[in-house]
Design a protein around this motif. Structure first.
Motif, PDB file in Angstrom:
ATOM      1  N   TYR A  39       0.826  -1.205   0.000  1.00 27.89           N
ATOM      2  CA  TYR A  39       0.000   0.000   0.000  1.00 27.89           C
ATOM      3  C   TYR A  39       0.865   1.261   0.000  1.00 27.89           C
ATOM      4  N   SER A  40       1.988   1.213   0.697  1.00 30.48           N
ATOM      5  CA  SER A  40       2.913   2.352   0.686  1.00 30.48           C
ATOM      6  C   SER A  40       3.434   2.598  -0.724  1.00 30.48           C
ATOM      7  N   GLN A  41       3.740   1.520  -1.431  1.00 31.45           N
ATOM      8  CA  GLN A  41       4.227   1.663  -2.795  1.00 31.45           C
ATOM      9  C   GLN A  41       3.142   2.227  -3.703  1.00 31.45           C
ATOM     10  N   HIS A  42       1.902   1.836  -3.443  1.00 33.08           N
ATOM     11  CA  HIS A  42       0.784   2.403  -4.198  1.00 33.08           C
ATOM     12  C   HIS A  42       0.741   3.918  -4.003  1.00 33.08           C
ATOM     13  N   LEU A  43       0.912   4.361  -2.770  1.00 29.08           N
ATOM     14  CA  LEU A  43       0.902   5.800  -2.492  1.00 29.08           C
ATOM     15  C   LEU A  43       2.042   6.515  -3.204  1.00 29.08           C
ATOM     16  N   ILE A  44       3.209   5.892  -3.215  1.00 30.42           N
ATOM     17  CA  ILE A  44       4.363   6.495  -3.882  1.00 30.42           C
ATOM     18  C   ILE A  44       4.083   6.662  -5.368  1.00 30.42           C
ATOM     19  N   LEU A  45       3.483   5.646  -5.974  1.00 29.12           N
ATOM     20  CA  LEU A  45       3.285   5.665  -7.418  1.00 29.12           C
ATOM     21  C   LEU A  45       2.028   6.405  -7.870  1.00 29.12           C
ATOM     22  N   PHE A  46       0.977   6.361  -7.068  1.00 34.19           N
ATOM     23  CA  PHE A  46      -0.310   6.828  -7.577  1.00 34.19           C
ATOM     24  C   PHE A  46      -0.975   7.955  -6.796  1.00 34.19           C
ATOM     25  N   SER A  47      -0.398   8.418  -5.703  1.00 37.09           N
ATOM     26  CA  SER A  47      -1.050   9.515  -4.983  1.00 37.09           C
ATOM     27  C   SER A  47      -0.783  10.827  -5.708  1.00 37.09           C
ATOM     28  N   PRO A  48      -1.757  11.720  -5.679  1.00 37.78           N
ATOM     29  CA  PRO A  48      -1.544  12.996  -6.376  1.00 37.78           C
ATOM     30  C   PRO A  48      -0.463  13.809  -5.678  1.00 37.78           C
ATOM     31  N   PRO A  49       0.280  14.603  -6.426  1.00 37.10           N
ATOM     32  CA  PRO A  49       1.322  15.417  -5.803  1.00 37.10           C
ATOM     33  C   PRO A  49       0.696  16.461  -4.888  1.00 37.10           C
ATOM     34  N   ALA A  50       1.379  16.745  -3.800  1.00 35.61           N
ATOM     35  CA  ALA A  50       0.892  17.749  -2.860  1.00 35.61           C
ATOM     36  C   ALA A  50       0.982  19.117  -3.515  1.00 35.61           C
ATOM     37  N   LYS A  51      -0.057  19.909  -3.312  1.00 37.59           N
ATOM     38  CA  LYS A  51      -0.040  21.261  -3.854  1.00 37.59           C
ATOM     39  C   LYS A  51       0.856  22.118  -2.986  1.00 37.59           C
ATOM     40  N   LYS A  52       1.755  22.822  -3.633  1.00 33.49           N
ATOM     41  CA  LYS A  52       2.666  23.684  -2.901  1.00 33.49           C
ATOM     42  C   LYS A  52       2.213  25.123  -3.077  1.00 33.49           C
ATOM     43  N   ASP A  53       1.797  25.720  -1.990  1.00 28.07           N
ATOM     44  CA  ASP A  53       1.314  27.087  -2.012  1.00 28.07           C
ATOM     45  C   ASP A  53       2.349  27.960  -1.319  1.00 28.07           C
ATOM     46  N   ALA A  54       2.982  28.828  -2.083  1.00 27.48           N
ATOM     47  CA  ALA A  54       4.052  29.673  -1.548  1.00 27.48           C
ATOM     48  C   ALA A  54       3.557  30.601  -0.454  1.00 27.48           C
ATOM     49  N   SER A  55       2.276  30.932  -0.484  1.00 20.79           N
ATOM     50  CA  SER A  55       1.758  31.852   0.529  1.00 20.79           C
ATOM     51  C   SER A  55       1.602  31.172   1.884  1.00 20.79           C
ATOM     52  N   LYS A  56       1.552  29.856   1.882  1.00 18.96           N
ATOM     53  CA  LYS A  56       1.415  29.108   3.142  1.00 18.96           C
ATOM     54  C   LYS A  56       2.760  28.507   3.516  1.00 18.96           C
ATOM     55  N   THR A  57       3.587  29.284   4.166  1.00 14.56           N
ATOM     56  CA  THR A  57       4.914  28.799   4.524  1.00 14.56           C
ATOM     57  C   THR A  57       4.884  28.017   5.832  1.00 14.56           C
ATOM     58  N   GLU A  58       3.855  28.222   6.618  1.00 15.78           N
ATOM     59  CA  GLU A  58       3.771  27.541   7.913  1.00 15.78           C
ATOM     60  C   GLU A  58       3.114  26.176   7.731  1.00 15.78           C
ATOM     61  N   LYS A  59       3.800  25.143   8.187  1.00 16.76           N
ATOM     62  CA  LYS A  59       3.253  23.794   8.096  1.00 16.76           C
ATOM     63  C   LYS A  59       2.435  23.496   9.340  1.00 16.76           C
ATOM     64  N   LYS A  60       1.360  22.732   9.154  1.00 14.26           N
ATOM     65  CA  LYS A  60       0.548  22.323  10.287  1.00 14.26           C
ATOM     66  C   LYS A  60       1.291  21.256  11.068  1.00 14.26           C
ATOM     67  N   ARG A  61       1.214  21.347  12.353  1.00 13.37           N
ATOM     68  CA  ARG A  61       1.865  20.366  13.223  1.00 13.37           C
ATOM     69  C   ARG A  61       0.978  19.135  13.363  1.00 13.37           C
ATOM     70  N   THR A  62       1.637  18.000  13.519  1.00 11.00           N
ATOM     71  CA  THR A  62       0.910  16.763  13.743  1.00 11.00           C
ATOM     72  C   THR A  62       1.671  15.920  14.761  1.00 11.00           C
ATOM     73  N   GLU A  63       0.933  15.140  15.490  1.00 10.87           N
ATOM     74  CA  GLU A  63       1.540  14.216  16.450  1.00 10.87           C
ATOM     75  C   GLU A  63       1.849  12.870  15.791  1.00 10.87           C
ATOM     76  N   LEU A  64       1.333  12.680  14.579  1.00 14.00           N
ATOM     77  CA  LEU A  64       1.564  11.429  13.870  1.00 14.00           C
ATOM     78  C   LEU A  64       2.992  11.376  13.333  1.00 14.00           C
ATOM     79  N   PRO A  65       3.548  10.182  13.214  1.00 10.97           N
ATOM     80  CA  PRO A  65       4.900  10.074  12.650  1.00 10.97           C
ATOM     81  C   PRO A  65       4.899  10.521  11.190  1.00 10.97           C
ATOM     82  N   GLN A  66       5.989  11.133  10.769  1.00 17.51           N
ATOM     83  CA  GLN A  66       6.135  11.603   9.400  1.00 17.51           C
ATOM     84  C   GLN A  66       7.117  10.683   8.668  1.00 17.51           C
TER      85      GLN A  66
END
Length: 151
Positions: free
Chosen positions: A68-95
């Motif tokens: 399933y991880s490989q599926h995400l690598i190959l087929f998940s849409p690219p994250a949209k990068k918005d230059a105006s949002k430089t601050e990332k949301k914090r999460t307690e989940l592992p990255q």
């Protein structure tokens, strides 16, 4: 059996692994505390509950979640990068890093290139694999394949 990373049928993968290990059905039944019919039904399921899949991973000593991880690598849409949002949301989940490619993914990509199902440009664009990475794989793994055939 070639793994289809786009359309995953986890039950058939679990069955394939039990066949490869020549695992006795009675051992599986004892492990899951279920009947042989219930085990056979699991093999027919396209997906399984995570707790059951985790148990299969332990019993068969194989990480089915990686598929399933490989599926995400190959087929998940690219994250949209918005230059105006430089601050990332914090999460307690592992990255996790997204660009970790397994041997299976590399083989899958090289098979697409070698069989001319996709061009190098298509692979770079569709799977977001860096050009240099793709060309290193082609040089490294196709060279190994040629050397193995000579032996």
């Amino acid at each position: 059996m070639s793994v289809n990373f786009k359309n995953i049928h986890i039950g058939s993968m679990v069955k394939q692994r039990t066949i490869e290990l020549d695992m006795d059905i009675s051992r599986i039944c004892n492990f899951f505390k279920c009947s042989a019919d219930e085990v056979e039904k699991m093999f027919l399921h396209e997906d399984l509950p995570t707790n059951i899949l985790l148990s299969w991973c332990k019993l068969l000593e194989y990480d089915f979640f990686r598929t399933y991880s490989q599926h995400l690598i190959l087929f998940s849409p690219p994250a949209k990068k918005d230059a105006s949002k430089t601050e990332k949301k914090r999460t307690e989940l592992p990255q996790f890093r997204k660009n970790i490619y397994t041997k299976e993914v590399i083989d899958f990509i090289l098979e697409l290139v070698n069989s001319q199902q996709k061009t190098k440009r298509q692979i770079i664009d569709e799977y977001r694999i860096p050009k240099t990475t793709l060309y290193k794989w082609i040089m490294k793994y196709n060279k190994k394949e040629i050397e193995d055939k000579k032996k």
